[in-house]
Structure formats: C-alpha cells, structure tokens
Design a protein around this motif. Structure first.
Motif, short mmCIF file in Angstrom:
data_model
loop_
_atom_site.label_atom_id
_atom_site.label_comp_id
_atom_site.label_asym_id
_atom_site.label_seq_id
_atom_site.Cartn_x
_atom_site.Cartn_y
_atom_site.Cartn_z
N ILE A 3 0.87 -1.17 0.00
CA ILE A 3 0.00 0.00 0.00
C ILE A 3 0.90 1.22 0.00
CG2 ILE A 3 -1.74 1.30 1.26
CD1 ILE A 3 -2.65 -1.34 2.49
N TYR A 4 0.68 2.10 -0.96
CA TYR A 4 1.48 3.31 -1.06
C TYR A 4 0.64 4.53 -0.73
CZ TYR A 4 5.00 0.50 -3.41
OH TYR A 4 5.92 -0.44 -3.71
N GLU A 5 1.32 5.52 -0.22
CA GLU A 5 0.64 6.76 0.11
C GLU A 5 1.02 7.79 -0.95
OE1 GLU A 5 0.51 7.51 4.38
OE2 GLU A 5 1.00 9.57 3.87
N TYR A 6 0.02 8.49 -1.44
CA TYR A 6 0.23 9.48 -2.49
C TYR A 6 -0.23 10.85 -2.04
CZ TYR A 6 0.79 5.55 -5.68
OH TYR A 6 1.22 4.41 -6.29
N ILE A 7 0.36 11.86 -2.63
CA ILE A 7 -0.14 13.22 -2.48
C ILE A 7 -0.39 13.76 -3.87
CG2 ILE A 7 0.43 15.57 -1.76
CD1 ILE A 7 1.99 14.40 0.56
N CYS A 8 -1.61 14.23 -4.09
CA CYS A 8 -1.98 14.75 -5.40
C CYS A 8 -1.23 16.05 -5.68
CB CYS A 8 -3.49 14.99 -5.43
SG CYS A 8 -4.05 15.73 -6.97
N ASP A 9 -0.67 16.15 -6.87
CA ASP A 9 0.05 17.37 -7.24
C ASP A 9 -0.90 18.54 -7.50
OD1 ASP A 9 2.37 16.00 -7.00
OD2 ASP A 9 2.81 15.88 -9.13
N GLU A 10 -2.14 18.23 -7.83
CA GLU A 10 -3.09 19.27 -8.19
C GLU A 10 -3.74 19.90 -6.96
OE1 GLU A 10 -3.48 20.05 -11.37
OE2 GLU A 10 -2.35 18.40 -12.21
N CYS A 11 -4.30 19.07 -6.07
CA CYS A 11 -5.05 19.61 -4.94
C CYS A 11 -4.45 19.23 -3.59
CB CYS A 11 -6.50 19.14 -5.02
SG CYS A 11 -6.69 17.36 -4.78
N THR A 13 -4.33 16.49 -2.03
CA THR A 13 -5.05 15.50 -1.23
C THR A 13 -4.13 14.31 -0.98
OG1 THR A 13 -7.19 16.13 -2.11
CG2 THR A 13 -7.02 13.92 -1.22
N GLN A 14 -4.17 13.81 0.24
CA GLN A 14 -3.36 12.66 0.60
C GLN A 14 -4.25 11.43 0.57
OE1 GLN A 14 -1.10 13.67 4.06
NE2 GLN A 14 -0.01 11.74 4.08
N PHE A 15 -3.81 10.37 -0.09
CA PHE A 15 -4.62 9.16 -0.18
C PHE A 15 -3.73 7.94 -0.32
CE2 PHE A 15 -4.18 8.60 -4.80
CZ PHE A 15 -3.82 9.88 -5.18
N LEU A 20 -0.88 -2.90 -7.43
CA LEU A 20 -0.62 -4.25 -7.93
C LEU A 20 0.50 -4.22 -8.95
CD1 LEU A 20 -4.34 -5.20 -8.50
CD2 LEU A 20 -2.95 -5.81 -6.54
N ASN A 21 0.67 -3.10 -9.55
CA ASN A 21 1.53 -3.01 -10.71
C ASN A 21 2.04 -1.57 -10.79
OD1 ASN A 21 2.25 -2.49 -13.37
ND2 ASN A 21 0.68 -3.82 -14.21
N GLN A 22 3.34 -1.43 -10.85
CA GLN A 22 3.94 -0.09 -10.78
C GLN A 22 3.52 0.83 -11.93
OE1 GLN A 22 5.80 1.48 -8.58
NE2 GLN A 22 6.38 -0.11 -7.15
N THR A 23 3.07 0.24 -13.02
CA THR A 23 2.74 1.07 -14.18
C THR A 23 1.28 1.51 -14.19
OG1 THR A 23 2.28 -0.91 -15.49
CG2 THR A 23 4.50 -0.03 -15.60
N GLN A 24 0.49 1.04 -13.23
CA GLN A 24 -0.92 1.43 -13.22
C GLN A 24 -1.07 2.92 -12.90
OE1 GLN A 24 -1.97 -0.94 -9.52
NE2 GLN A 24 -3.64 0.52 -9.49
N GLU A 25 -2.11 3.51 -13.45
CA GLU A 25 -2.33 4.93 -13.22
C GLU A 25 -3.10 5.13 -11.93
OE1 GLU A 25 -4.24 6.44 -16.76
OE2 GLU A 25 -2.38 7.46 -17.25
N ILE A 26 -2.62 6.04 -11.13
CA ILE A 26 -3.26 6.36 -9.87
C ILE A 26 -3.96 7.70 -10.02
CG2 ILE A 26 -2.86 6.75 -7.41
CD1 ILE A 26 -2.09 3.93 -8.29
N ALA A 27 -5.26 7.69 -9.81
CA ALA A 27 -6.01 8.93 -9.92
C ALA A 27 -6.43 9.43 -8.55
CB ALA A 27 -7.25 8.71 -10.78
N CYS A 28 -6.36 10.72 -8.39
CA CYS A 28 -6.76 11.35 -7.13
C CYS A 28 -8.26 11.16 -6.91
CB CYS A 28 -6.41 12.84 -7.22
SG CYS A 28 -7.09 13.82 -5.87
N PRO A 29 -8.66 10.76 -5.69
CA PRO A 29 -10.08 10.56 -5.42
C PRO A 29 -10.90 11.85 -5.40
CG PRO A 29 -8.80 10.29 -3.40
CD PRO A 29 -7.82 10.46 -4.53
N LYS A 30 -10.21 12.96 -5.28
CA LYS A 30 -10.94 14.23 -5.17
C LYS A 30 -11.08 14.94 -6.52
CE LYS A 30 -10.97 18.39 -2.27
NZ LYS A 30 -10.20 19.18 -1.32
N CYS A 31 -9.95 15.12 -7.21
CA CYS A 31 -10.01 15.86 -8.47
C CYS A 31 -9.76 14.97 -9.68
CB CYS A 31 -8.99 17.02 -8.43
SG CYS A 31 -7.27 16.47 -8.58
#
Ligand SMILES: [Zn+2]
Length: 74
Positions: A3-11, A13-15, A20-31
């Motif tokens: 489980i990785y923790e991300y911070i959205c560059d746009e808004c 938001t921490q999530f 499962l796969n390093q190449t998958q796209e991670i989208a911010c839940p807010k924006c």
C-alpha cells in the motif's frame, strides 16, 4: 500487497492505494488528477546501524567456511 501513500500534485489531497503493478495509473479521489507524488515514508523500516553491521560480518563468512568440508562438521 504493498500500500502506497500518495499526495496529489493538483489539490494536495493525501490518499492511499494498493498498487498491484507499478505502471498502473493512480487517480486522485478528489479531483481525479493523474499527477501525484508517491510517499514511501510509511512502510520504510528504520535501519539500525549497529545491528546490520554486526550481522553481515561474521555470520556470512563463518557459515560458508565451516560447511565447506575443511572442519569435518558432517
Ligand atoms: Zn487531486
């Protein structure tokens, strides 16, 4: 499953996401932005300087040498 923790560059938001796969796209839940910065601090274990130095020295060289046949341990 990591489980990785991300911070959205746009808004900013921490999530958290299960990756499962390093190449998958991670989208911010807010924006729903696809730009984000991964935070690796959560699961990084602290490295003790003394413990690791002691362990790697004698155990690796001694174990291999003993079972080589020279000491007749078997
Ligand atoms: Zn966002």
């Amino acid at each position: 499953m990591p489980i990785y923790e991300y911070i959205c560059d746009e808004c900013e938001t921490q999530f958290e996401r299960i990756v499962l796969n390093q190449t998958q796209e991670i989208a911010c839940p807010k924006c729903f932005g696809k730009k984000n910065t991964i935070q690796l601090s959560v699961f990084s274990a602290p490295n003790g300087n003394g413990a690791t130095a002691k362990q790697s020295g004698p155990s690796s060289s001694g174990g291999g040498g003993c079972c080589g046949g020279g000491c007749g341990c078997h």
